[in-house]
Design a protein around this motif. Structure first.
Motif, PDB file in Angstrom:
ATOM      1  N   ARG A   1       0.867  -1.339   0.160  1.00 17.98           N
ATOM      2  CA  ARG A   1      -0.043   0.011  -0.065  1.00 17.98           C
ATOM      3  C   ARG A   1       0.901   1.285  -0.014  1.00 17.98           C
ATOM      4  NH1 ARG A   1      -5.323   1.450   1.481  1.00 17.98           N
ATOM      5  NH2 ARG A   1      -5.501   3.421   2.350  1.00 17.98           N
ATOM      6  N   ARG A   2       1.808   1.255   0.711  1.00 13.64           N
ATOM      7  CA  ARG A   2       3.072   2.420   0.778  1.00 13.64           C
ATOM      8  C   ARG A   2       3.598   2.726  -0.611  1.00 13.64           C
ATOM      9  NH1 ARG A   2       7.253   1.614   5.207  1.00 13.64           N
ATOM     10  NH2 ARG A   2       7.768   3.665   4.319  1.00 13.64           N
ATOM     11  N   LEU A   3       4.047   1.474  -0.982  1.00 12.97           N
ATOM     12  CA  LEU A   3       4.567   1.715  -2.448  1.00 12.97           C
ATOM     13  C   LEU A   3       3.502   2.161  -3.605  1.00 12.97           C
ATOM     14  CD1 LEU A   3       6.940   0.839  -4.474  1.00 12.97           C
ATOM     15  CD2 LEU A   3       5.742  -1.408  -4.607  1.00 12.97           C
ATOM     16  N   TRP A   4       2.395   1.644  -3.499  1.00 15.02           N
ATOM     17  CA  TRP A   4       1.216   2.246  -4.362  1.00 15.02           C
ATOM     18  C   TRP A   4       1.103   3.598  -4.175  1.00 15.02           C
ATOM     19  CZ3 TRP A   4      -2.255  -2.392  -2.846  1.00 15.02           C
ATOM     20  CH2 TRP A   4      -1.893  -3.417  -3.443  1.00 15.02           C
ATOM     21  N   ILE A   5       0.927   4.137  -2.982  1.00 12.23           N
ATOM     22  CA  ILE A   5       0.725   5.512  -2.734  1.00 12.23           C
ATOM     23  C   ILE A   5       1.842   6.281  -3.199  1.00 12.23           C
ATOM     24  CG2 ILE A   5       0.713   7.143  -0.907  1.00 12.23           C
ATOM     25  CD1 ILE A   5      -1.033   5.008   0.768  1.00 12.23           C
ATOM     26  N   ILE A   6       3.133   5.906  -3.101  1.00 16.13           N
ATOM     27  CA  ILE A   6       4.188   6.807  -3.618  1.00 16.13           C
ATOM     28  C   ILE A   6       4.044   6.839  -4.828  1.00 16.13           C
ATOM     29  CG2 ILE A   6       6.734   6.421  -3.882  1.00 16.13           C
ATOM     30  CD1 ILE A   6       7.021   5.198  -0.928  1.00 16.13           C
ATOM     31  N   ARG A   7       4.016   5.697  -5.730  1.00 13.04           N
ATOM     32  CA  ARG A   7       3.804   5.948  -7.078  1.00 13.04           C
ATOM     33  C   ARG A   7       2.859   6.461  -7.768  1.00 13.04           C
ATOM     34  NH1 ARG A   7       4.703  -0.522  -8.650  1.00 13.04           N
ATOM     35  NH2 ARG A   7       7.019  -0.656  -8.234  1.00 13.04           N
ATOM     36  N   ILE A   8       1.597   6.718  -6.975  1.00 10.94           N
ATOM     37  CA  ILE A   8       0.438   7.517  -7.368  1.00 10.94           C
ATOM     38  C   ILE A   8       0.967   8.944  -7.140  1.00 10.94           C
ATOM     39  CG2 ILE A   8      -1.943   8.214  -6.742  1.00 10.94           C
ATOM     40  CD1 ILE A   8      -2.157   5.283  -6.187  1.00 10.94           C
ATOM     41  N   ASN A   9       1.471   9.302  -6.081  1.00 14.64           N
ATOM     42  CA  ASN A   9       1.712  10.614  -5.624  1.00 14.64           C
ATOM     43  C   ASN A   9       2.620  10.959  -6.637  1.00 14.64           C
ATOM     44  OD1 ASN A   9       2.005  13.117  -4.232  1.00 14.64           O
ATOM     45  ND2 ASN A   9       3.682  12.220  -2.772  1.00 14.64           N
ATOM     46  N   ALA A  10       3.733  10.532  -7.030  1.00 10.09           N
ATOM     47  CA  ALA A  10       4.736  10.793  -8.034  1.00 10.09           C
ATOM     48  C   ALA A  10       4.074  11.177  -9.478  1.00 10.09           C
ATOM     49  CB  ALA A  10       5.863   9.744  -8.152  1.00 10.09           C
ATOM     50  N   ALA A  11       3.123  10.181  -9.935  1.00 11.84           N
ATOM     51  CA  ALA A  11       2.310  10.581 -11.043  1.00 11.84           C
ATOM     52  C   ALA A  11       1.570  11.592 -10.861  1.00 11.84           C
ATOM     53  CB  ALA A  11       1.413   9.300 -11.533  1.00 11.84           C
ATOM     54  N   CYS A  12       0.907  11.976  -9.909  1.00 12.83           N
ATOM     55  CA  CYS A  12      -0.066  12.990  -9.462  1.00 12.83           C
ATOM     56  C   CYS A  12       0.718  14.469  -9.601  1.00 12.83           C
ATOM     57  CB  CYS A  12      -0.738  13.154  -8.099  1.00 12.83           C
ATOM     58  SG  CYS A  12      -2.021  11.846  -8.063  1.00 12.83           S
ATOM     59  N   ARG A  13       1.962  14.280  -9.084  1.00 14.19           N
ATOM     60  CA  ARG A  13       2.927  15.620  -9.071  1.00 14.19           C
ATOM     61  C   ARG A  13       3.243  16.059 -10.565  1.00 14.19           C
ATOM     62  NH1 ARG A  13       2.819  17.965  -3.895  1.00 14.19           N
ATOM     63  NH2 ARG A  13       2.401  16.402  -2.411  1.00 14.19           N
TER      64      ARG A  13
ATOM     65  N   ASN B   1       1.203  15.714 -12.933  1.00 15.20           N
ATOM     66  CA  ASN B   1       0.007  16.357 -13.365  1.00 15.20           C
ATOM     67  C   ASN B   1      -0.410  17.222 -12.550  1.00 15.20           C
ATOM     68  OD1 ASN B   1      -0.856  14.312 -15.658  1.00 15.20           O
ATOM     69  ND2 ASN B   1      -0.322  12.632 -14.299  1.00 15.20           N
ATOM     70  N   ASP B   2       0.396  17.913 -12.004  1.00 10.83           N
ATOM     71  CA  ASP B   2       0.297  19.149 -11.092  1.00 10.83           C
ATOM     72  C   ASP B   2      -1.005  19.198 -10.256  1.00 10.83           C
ATOM     73  OD1 ASP B   2       2.324  20.485 -12.236  1.00 10.83           O
ATOM     74  OD2 ASP B   2       0.780  20.976 -14.175  1.00 10.83           O
ATOM     75  N   ILE B   3      -1.017  18.092  -9.263  1.00 12.17           N
ATOM     76  CA  ILE B   3      -2.071  17.827  -8.246  1.00 12.17           C
ATOM     77  C   ILE B   3      -1.246  17.019  -7.260  1.00 12.17           C
ATOM     78  CG2 ILE B   3      -2.873  15.700  -9.276  1.00 12.17           C
ATOM     79  CD1 ILE B   3      -5.927  16.762  -8.298  1.00 12.17           C
ATOM     80  N   SER B   4      -1.593  17.327  -5.878  1.00 10.62           N
ATOM     81  CA  SER B   4      -1.219  16.564  -4.801  1.00 10.62           C
ATOM     82  C   SER B   4      -2.020  15.378  -4.639  1.00 10.62           C
ATOM     83  CB  SER B   4      -1.166  17.408  -3.431  1.00 10.62           C
ATOM     84  OG  SER B   4      -2.446  17.381  -3.270  1.00 10.62           O
ATOM     85  N   TYR B   5      -1.163  14.451  -4.125  1.00  7.44           N
ATOM     86  CA  TYR B   5      -1.909  12.938  -3.803  1.00  7.44           C
ATOM     87  C   TYR B   5      -3.242  13.220  -3.170  1.00  7.44           C
ATOM     88  CZ  TYR B   5      -2.874   8.621  -1.693  1.00  7.44           C
ATOM     89  OH  TYR B   5      -3.567   7.272  -1.347  1.00  7.44           O
TER      90      TYR B   5
ATOM     91  N   ASN C   1       2.372   2.387 -16.006  1.00  8.34           N
ATOM     92  CA  ASN C   1       2.335   1.664 -17.481  1.00  8.34           C
ATOM     93  C   ASN C   1       1.751   2.425 -18.376  1.00  8.34           C
ATOM     94  OD1 ASN C   1       3.826  -0.383 -16.441  1.00  8.34           O
ATOM     95  ND2 ASN C   1       2.012  -1.350 -15.533  1.00  8.34           N
ATOM     96  N   ASP C   2       0.646   3.335 -18.008  1.00  7.21           N
ATOM     97  CA  ASP C   2      -0.344   4.077 -19.018  1.00  7.21           C
ATOM     98  C   ASP C   2      -0.344   5.537 -18.502  1.00  7.21           C
ATOM     99  OD1 ASP C   2      -1.931   4.712 -20.845  1.00  7.21           O
ATOM    100  OD2 ASP C   2      -3.433   3.217 -20.501  1.00  7.21           O
ATOM    101  N   ALA C   3       0.392   6.333 -18.779  1.00  4.40           N
ATOM    102  CA  ALA C   3       0.295   7.571 -18.257  1.00  4.40           C
ATOM    103  C   ALA C   3      -0.815   8.413 -18.910  1.00  4.40           C
ATOM    104  CB  ALA C   3       1.632   8.335 -18.471  1.00  4.40           C
ATOM    105  N   ALA C   4      -1.101   8.115 -20.142  1.00  8.62           N
ATOM    106  CA  ALA C   4      -2.249   8.874 -20.679  1.00  8.62           C
ATOM    107  C   ALA C   4      -3.663   8.717 -20.040  1.00  8.62           C
ATOM    108  CB  ALA C   4      -2.356   8.461 -22.281  1.00  8.62           C
ATOM    109  N   ALA C   5      -3.820   7.306 -19.684  1.00 10.33           N
ATOM    110  CA  ALA C   5      -5.050   6.878 -18.911  1.00 10.33           C
ATOM    111  C   ALA C   5      -5.110   7.717 -17.579  1.00 10.33           C
ATOM    112  CB  ALA C   5      -5.154   5.448 -18.847  1.00 10.33           C
ATOM    113  N   PHE C   6      -3.780   7.679 -16.986  1.00 12.43           N
ATOM    114  CA  PHE C   6      -3.809   8.247 -15.726  1.00 12.43           C
ATOM    115  C   PHE C   6      -4.093   9.716 -15.672  1.00 12.43           C
ATOM    116  CE2 PHE C   6      -1.837   9.833 -11.826  1.00 12.43           C
ATOM    117  CZ  PHE C   6      -2.311   9.231 -10.808  1.00 12.43           C
ATOM    118  N   ALA C   7      -3.610  10.533 -16.684  1.00 10.60           N
ATOM    119  CA  ALA C   7      -3.911  11.767 -16.884  1.00 10.60           C
ATOM    120  C   ALA C   7      -5.236  12.091 -17.050  1.00 10.60           C
ATOM    121  CB  ALA C   7      -2.733  12.052 -18.230  1.00 10.60           C
TER     122      ALA C   7
END
Length: 117
Positions: free
Chosen positions: A58-70, A72-76, A101-107
């Motif tokens: 869970r910690r790892l997933w949160i770190i990855r989501i936070n990095a991708a959010c940053r 895209n100019d938004i905080s976790y 694996n899919d930055a466009a879908a996440f965006a």
């Protein structure tokens, strides 16, 4: 009272413990007493770490989501709040996989979350 001899039973019990202790270091895989002590300790570690593994992932997933959010100019925290308000029910495992694996879908998900805020 009859005398009880434990030859076969003891051998079976020892063999069971020594089989589980294969791969242990030094006397801990050869001598029954040391093997039994180490095995009890090892089983405690295994029990504890089956639960810790869930926290670690869970910690790892949160770190990855936070990095991708940053990126895209938004905080976790704002992102997760936006997901709740937009009624998007994706768990962190799926979100982390999309982020990796899919930055466009996440965006696009981030855009929906921003719109809901």
């Amino acid at each position: 009272m009859a005398r009880v001899k434990t030859g076969v039973v003891r051998r079976r019990r020892h063999k069971k413990v020594l089989k589980l202790a294969r791969g242990f270091y030094s006397a801990r895989h050869k001598h029954f007493r040391k093997a039994k002590e180490q095995l009890e300790r090892s089983l405690v570690y295994a029990y504890r770490d089956r639960r810790a593994k869930k926290r670690d992932f869970r910690r790892l997933w949160i770190i990855r989501i936070n990095a991708a959010c940053r990126l895209n100019d938004i905080s976790y925290s704002r992102f997760m709040n936006g997901l709740k308000k937009a009624n998007i029910e994706l768990d962190r495992k799926v979100l982390a996989n999309l982020a990796m694996n899919d930055a466009a879908a996440f965006a696009s998900i981030v855009a929906e979350a921003k719109k809901a805020l």
